[in-house]
Design a protein around this motif. Structure first.
Motif, PDB file in Angstrom:
ATOM      1  N   ARG A   1      73.925  66.033  34.260  1.00  0.00           N
ATOM      2  CA  ARG A   1      73.425  67.252  33.629  1.00  0.00           C
ATOM      3  C   ARG A   1      72.533  66.958  32.422  1.00  0.00           C
ATOM      4  O   ARG A   1      72.055  67.878  31.766  1.00  0.00           O
ATOM      5  CB  ARG A   1      74.583  68.164  33.211  1.00  0.00           C
ATOM      6  N   ALA A   2      72.304  65.698  32.136  1.00  0.00           N
ATOM      7  CA  ALA A   2      71.384  65.339  31.051  1.00  0.00           C
ATOM      8  C   ALA A   2      69.953  65.654  31.471  1.00  0.00           C
ATOM      9  O   ALA A   2      69.633  65.712  32.665  1.00  0.00           O
ATOM     10  CB  ALA A   2      71.526  63.863  30.701  1.00  0.00           C
TER      11      ALA A   2
ATOM     12  N   ILE B   1      74.310  63.661  13.561  1.00  0.00           N
ATOM     13  CA  ILE B   1      75.440  64.281  14.257  1.00  0.00           C
ATOM     14  C   ILE B   1      75.085  64.540  15.719  1.00  0.00           C
ATOM     15  O   ILE B   1      75.884  64.282  16.629  1.00  0.00           O
ATOM     16  CB  ILE B   1      75.856  65.580  13.546  1.00  0.00           C
ATOM     17  N   SER B   2      73.880  65.036  15.948  1.00  0.00           N
ATOM     18  CA  SER B   2      73.435  65.322  17.315  1.00  0.00           C
ATOM     19  C   SER B   2      73.417  64.075  18.183  1.00  0.00           C
ATOM     20  O   SER B   2      73.836  64.094  19.348  1.00  0.00           O
ATOM     21  CB  SER B   2      72.034  65.948  17.292  1.00  0.00           C
ATOM     22  N   ARG B   3      72.925  62.979  17.623  1.00  0.00           N
ATOM     23  CA  ARG B   3      72.850  61.747  18.406  1.00  0.00           C
ATOM     24  C   ARG B   3      74.234  61.191  18.717  1.00  0.00           C
ATOM     25  O   ARG B   3      74.463  60.655  19.807  1.00  0.00           O
ATOM     26  CB  ARG B   3      72.015  60.707  17.656  1.00  0.00           C
ATOM     27  N   THR B   4      75.157  61.301  17.766  1.00  0.00           N
ATOM     28  CA  THR B   4      76.527  60.847  18.020  1.00  0.00           C
ATOM     29  C   THR B   4      77.126  61.610  19.197  1.00  0.00           C
ATOM     30  O   THR B   4      77.731  61.024  20.102  1.00  0.00           O
ATOM     31  CB  THR B   4      77.398  61.047  16.767  1.00  0.00           C
ATOM     32  N   ILE B   5      76.960  62.927  19.184  1.00  0.00           N
ATOM     33  CA  ILE B   5      77.497  63.763  20.263  1.00  0.00           C
ATOM     34  C   ILE B   5      76.786  63.468  21.583  1.00  0.00           C
ATOM     35  O   ILE B   5      77.426  63.316  22.625  1.00  0.00           O
ATOM     36  CB  ILE B   5      77.366  65.247  19.894  1.00  0.00           C
TER      37      ILE B   5
ATOM     38  N   ALA C   1      77.916  60.180  23.141  1.00  0.00           N
ATOM     39  CA  ALA C   1      79.275  60.260  23.692  1.00  0.00           C
ATOM     40  C   ALA C   1      79.306  61.032  25.007  1.00  0.00           C
ATOM     41  O   ALA C   1      80.101  60.728  25.905  1.00  0.00           O
ATOM     42  CB  ALA C   1      80.204  60.910  22.672  1.00  0.00           C
ATOM     43  N   LEU C   2      78.426  62.034  25.122  1.00  0.00           N
ATOM     44  CA  LEU C   2      78.394  62.859  26.336  1.00  0.00           C
ATOM     45  C   LEU C   2      77.408  62.321  27.376  1.00  0.00           C
ATOM     46  O   LEU C   2      77.262  62.915  28.439  1.00  0.00           O
ATOM     47  CB  LEU C   2      78.000  64.295  25.963  1.00  0.00           C
ATOM     48  N   ARG C   3      76.741  61.207  27.059  1.00  0.00           N
ATOM     49  CA  ARG C   3      75.730  60.603  27.934  1.00  0.00           C
ATOM     50  C   ARG C   3      74.578  61.569  28.197  1.00  0.00           C
ATOM     51  O   ARG C   3      74.072  61.685  29.307  1.00  0.00           O
ATOM     52  CB  ARG C   3      76.349  60.121  29.246  1.00  0.00           C
ATOM     53  N   LEU C   4      74.168  62.243  27.126  1.00  0.00           N
ATOM     54  CA  LEU C   4      72.988  63.083  27.185  1.00  0.00           C
ATOM     55  C   LEU C   4      71.795  62.305  26.648  1.00  0.00           C
ATOM     56  O   LEU C   4      71.931  61.165  26.201  1.00  0.00           O
ATOM     57  CB  LEU C   4      73.208  64.359  26.362  1.00  0.00           C
ATOM     58  N   ASN C   5      70.617  62.919  26.675  1.00  0.00           N
ATOM     59  CA  ASN C   5      69.394  62.227  26.281  1.00  0.00           C
ATOM     60  C   ASN C   5      69.262  62.229  24.755  1.00  0.00           C
ATOM     61  O   ASN C   5      68.926  63.248  24.152  1.00  0.00           O
ATOM     62  CB  ASN C   5      68.179  62.899  26.925  1.00  0.00           C
ATOM     63  N   GLU C   6      69.523  61.089  24.132  1.00  0.00           N
ATOM     64  CA  GLU C   6      69.467  60.996  22.666  1.00  0.00           C
ATOM     65  C   GLU C   6      68.062  61.248  22.124  1.00  0.00           C
ATOM     66  O   GLU C   6      67.902  61.834  21.051  1.00  0.00           O
ATOM     67  CB  GLU C   6      69.938  59.612  22.207  1.00  0.00           C
ATOM     68  N   ASP C   7      67.050  60.788  22.836  1.00  0.00           N
ATOM     69  CA  ASP C   7      65.677  60.951  22.345  1.00  0.00           C
ATOM     70  C   ASP C   7      65.298  62.425  22.272  1.00  0.00           C
ATOM     71  O   ASP C   7      64.684  62.872  21.293  1.00  0.00           O
ATOM     72  CB  ASP C   7      64.692  60.205  23.246  1.00  0.00           C
ATOM     73  N   LEU C   8      65.652  63.189  23.291  1.00  0.00           N
ATOM     74  CA  LEU C   8      65.371  64.624  23.282  1.00  0.00           C
ATOM     75  C   LEU C   8      66.160  65.305  22.171  1.00  0.00           C
ATOM     76  O   LEU C   8      65.623  66.126  21.415  1.00  0.00           O
ATOM     77  CB  LEU C   8      65.731  65.240  24.638  1.00  0.00           C
ATOM     78  N   THR C   9      67.432  64.961  22.044  1.00  0.00           N
ATOM     79  CA  THR C   9      68.279  65.549  21.014  1.00  0.00           C
ATOM     80  C   THR C   9      67.711  65.281  19.627  1.00  0.00           C
ATOM     81  O   THR C   9      67.635  66.177  18.778  1.00  0.00           O
ATOM     82  CB  THR C   9      69.708  64.979  21.108  1.00  0.00           C
TER      83      THR C   9
ATOM     84  N   TYR D   1      85.359  66.023  23.123  1.00  0.00           N
ATOM     85  CA  TYR D   1      86.447  65.983  24.101  1.00  0.00           C
ATOM     86  C   TYR D   1      86.585  67.287  24.877  1.00  0.00           C
ATOM     87  O   TYR D   1      86.882  67.275  26.075  1.00  0.00           O
ATOM     88  CB  TYR D   1      87.761  65.611  23.409  1.00  0.00           C
ATOM     89  N   ASN D   2      86.363  68.417  24.223  1.00  0.00           N
ATOM     90  CA  ASN D   2      86.448  69.687  24.940  1.00  0.00           C
ATOM     91  C   ASN D   2      85.279  69.876  25.898  1.00  0.00           C
ATOM     92  O   ASN D   2      85.446  70.463  26.976  1.00  0.00           O
ATOM     93  CB  ASN D   2      86.526  70.845  23.946  1.00  0.00           C
ATOM     94  N   THR D   3      84.108  69.369  25.528  1.00  0.00           N
ATOM     95  CA  THR D   3      82.964  69.440  26.437  1.00  0.00           C
ATOM     96  C   THR D   3      83.176  68.522  27.639  1.00  0.00           C
ATOM     97  O   THR D   3      82.862  68.893  28.781  1.00  0.00           O
ATOM     98  CB  THR D   3      81.672  69.062  25.697  1.00  0.00           C
ATOM     99  N   LEU D   4      83.722  67.331  27.412  1.00  0.00           N
ATOM    100  CA  LEU D   4      84.007  66.418  28.522  1.00  0.00           C
ATOM    101  C   LEU D   4      84.990  67.033  29.511  1.00  0.00           C
ATOM    102  O   LEU D   4      84.870  66.837  30.731  1.00  0.00           O
ATOM    103  CB  LEU D   4      84.566  65.094  27.988  1.00  0.00           C
ATOM    104  N   GLU D   5      85.951  67.784  29.006  1.00  0.00           N
ATOM    105  CA  GLU D   5      86.945  68.408  29.887  1.00  0.00           C
ATOM    106  C   GLU D   5      86.316  69.441  30.819  1.00  0.00           C
ATOM    107  O   GLU D   5      86.858  69.722  31.887  1.00  0.00           O
ATOM    108  CB  GLU D   5      88.051  69.062  29.054  1.00  0.00           C
ATOM    109  N   THR D   6      85.182  70.000  30.429  1.00  0.00           N
ATOM    110  CA  THR D   6      84.495  70.963  31.295  1.00  0.00           C
ATOM    111  C   THR D   6      83.596  70.273  32.314  1.00  0.00           C
ATOM    112  O   THR D   6      82.987  70.948  33.147  1.00  0.00           O
ATOM    113  CB  THR D   6      83.623  71.931  30.473  1.00  0.00           C
ATOM    114  N   GLY D   7      83.503  68.933  32.252  1.00  0.00           N
ATOM    115  CA  GLY D   7      82.553  68.231  33.102  1.00  0.00           C
ATOM    116  C   GLY D   7      81.119  68.489  32.671  1.00  0.00           C
ATOM    117  O   GLY D   7      80.192  68.361  33.464  1.00  0.00           O
ATOM    118  N   LEU D   8      80.949  68.840  31.405  1.00  0.00           N
ATOM    119  CA  LEU D   8      79.658  69.194  30.817  1.00  0.00           C
ATOM    120  C   LEU D   8      79.069  70.467  31.452  1.00  0.00           C
ATOM    121  O   LEU D   8      77.855  70.659  31.497  1.00  0.00           O
ATOM    122  CB  LEU D   8      78.642  68.042  30.889  1.00  0.00           C
TER     123      LEU D   8
END
Length: 353
Positions: A22-23, A89-93, A96-104, A243-250
């Motif tokens: 979903r990234a 903060i955005s990059r840390t999150i 962890a969620l394997r989203l696109n750090e550069d876009l964030t 952790y709550n976002t991971l539980e939703t499967g993103l």
């Protein structure tokens, strides 16, 4: 030496193989308003980040108010340190969620480029007196689309632009159920909540430093849930979100009900005890007077506004004189606004040699 490998393509392949399904992949961008040839080294989102960092509006953030107007102390936040904290903060999150750090990171660094001098005090005045109103997030998009580079704009990707325009929430829901309020990408949604995580914590820290409030004033039910120190509160919010976002499967960016309730309570506490406190409101009224006076003056003396942009290019779409004035005022730093106010409205000492 000419390399046969295009680094950008390697990076895009790494994104494809390592990021969450979903990234937002840079290879799948919806593109720029004006198409450009892609570079060999950087992805489109890396280029957007760099364009923002190198633009004039970004540099001016260092002299724009976060909460405390033109602070003399070296440790108070400015609009620049705010966006840096949001980006961290955005990059840390995102990582962890394997989203696109550069876009964030690009969204986070660009989200407040349109903020006025004197923070929300300046924004409130322009919203009241400028025809059509004023919102800093709309102005931030205008900065990157129109005003930067002498009226050419930065020509950013759709995803970064969408994250900028959808980051703001005021006192509304931090994570809204309405798709009209939320960014199209999860990365943009991460920036939206990271903005809140950053400002409720650093504004609290600055308010304690300024002795507008004291530690004993912070409600116990906030401290017992979020923590009693600056670092602990941020850690609690970030960990809970991850952790709550991971539980939703993103499926969505989310927090637990308990933590979100405490964050909202802290935000309300800051509005009541800090932003609307007698000490700050007195200074805000002074700032509002400066912004309104400058707006009125330059509306009557528009010829004195420096030609920092190509008027024919920037105002070709029906934007009139007052838009030019509003752009000029909104782009001012605190000290530039104060300097102009003094020059225009304060009698100068007559010097005889």
């Amino acid at each position: 030496m000419r390399y046969n490998v295009i680094i950008r393509q390697q990076t895009q392949e790494i994104e494809k193989n390592t990021l969450h399904p979903r990234a937002c992949l840079s290879a799948n961008t919806r593109g720029r308003q004006t198409p450009e040839k892609e570079g060999d080294i950087r992805t489109c989102f890396q280029r957007d980040r760099d364009r923002i960092i190198h633009c004039k509006s970004f540099r001016r953030l260092k002299h724009k108010t976060q909460v405390f107007l033109a602070p003399k102390g070296d440790h108070y936040r400015t609009r620049l340190t705010h966006v840096l904290e949001v980006a961290q903060i955005s990059r840390t999150i995102a990582r962890a969620l394997r989203l696109n750090e550069d876009l964030t990171e690009a969204i986070a660094l660009g989200h407040d480029l349109g903020h006025t001098p004197f923070g929300h005090a300046g924004e409130a005045v322009l919203r009241k007196i400028h025809p059509g109103g004023f919102d800093h997030y709309v102005q931030s998009l205008r900065v990157v689309d129109v005003l930067e580079k002498n009226g050419s704009g930065l020509n950013l990707t759709y995803e970064v632009r969408n994250g900028i325009i959808k980051h703001s929430k005021g006192m509304g829901k931090i994570l809204s159920d309405s798709p009209n309020d939320m960014a199209d990408t999860l990365e943009g949604q991460v920036v939206r909540i990271s903005d809140v995580i950053a400002y409720v914590n650093h504004d609290l820290d600055d308010a304690l430093r300024a002795e507008v409030i004291h530690k004993k004033d912070i409600p116990d039910d906030i401290s017992s849930v979020l923590g009693k120190s600056h670092s602990k509160r941020i850690d609690t919010m970030v960990r809970d979100l991850i952790y709550n976002t991971l539980e939703t499967g993103l499926d969505k960016i989310t927090m637990s009900d308990g933590i979100m309730a405490a964050v909202n309570q802290l935000r309300s506490f800051l509005y009541t005890k800090v932003y609307e406190s007698a000490k700050l409101k007195e200074e805000f009224h002074k700032a509002e007077n400066i912004v309104q006076s400058l707006y009125t003056y330059y509306a009557e003396h528009a010829g004195l506004i420096p030609n920092v942009i190509d008027k024919d290019k920037a105002y070709a779409a029906g934007d009139g004189l007052l838009t030019h004035v509003c752009d000029f005022i909104a782009g001012m730093t605190d000290r530039f606004a104060l300097m102009n106010f003094e020059k225009i409205f304060i009698p100068q000492r007559w010097t005889v040699f």
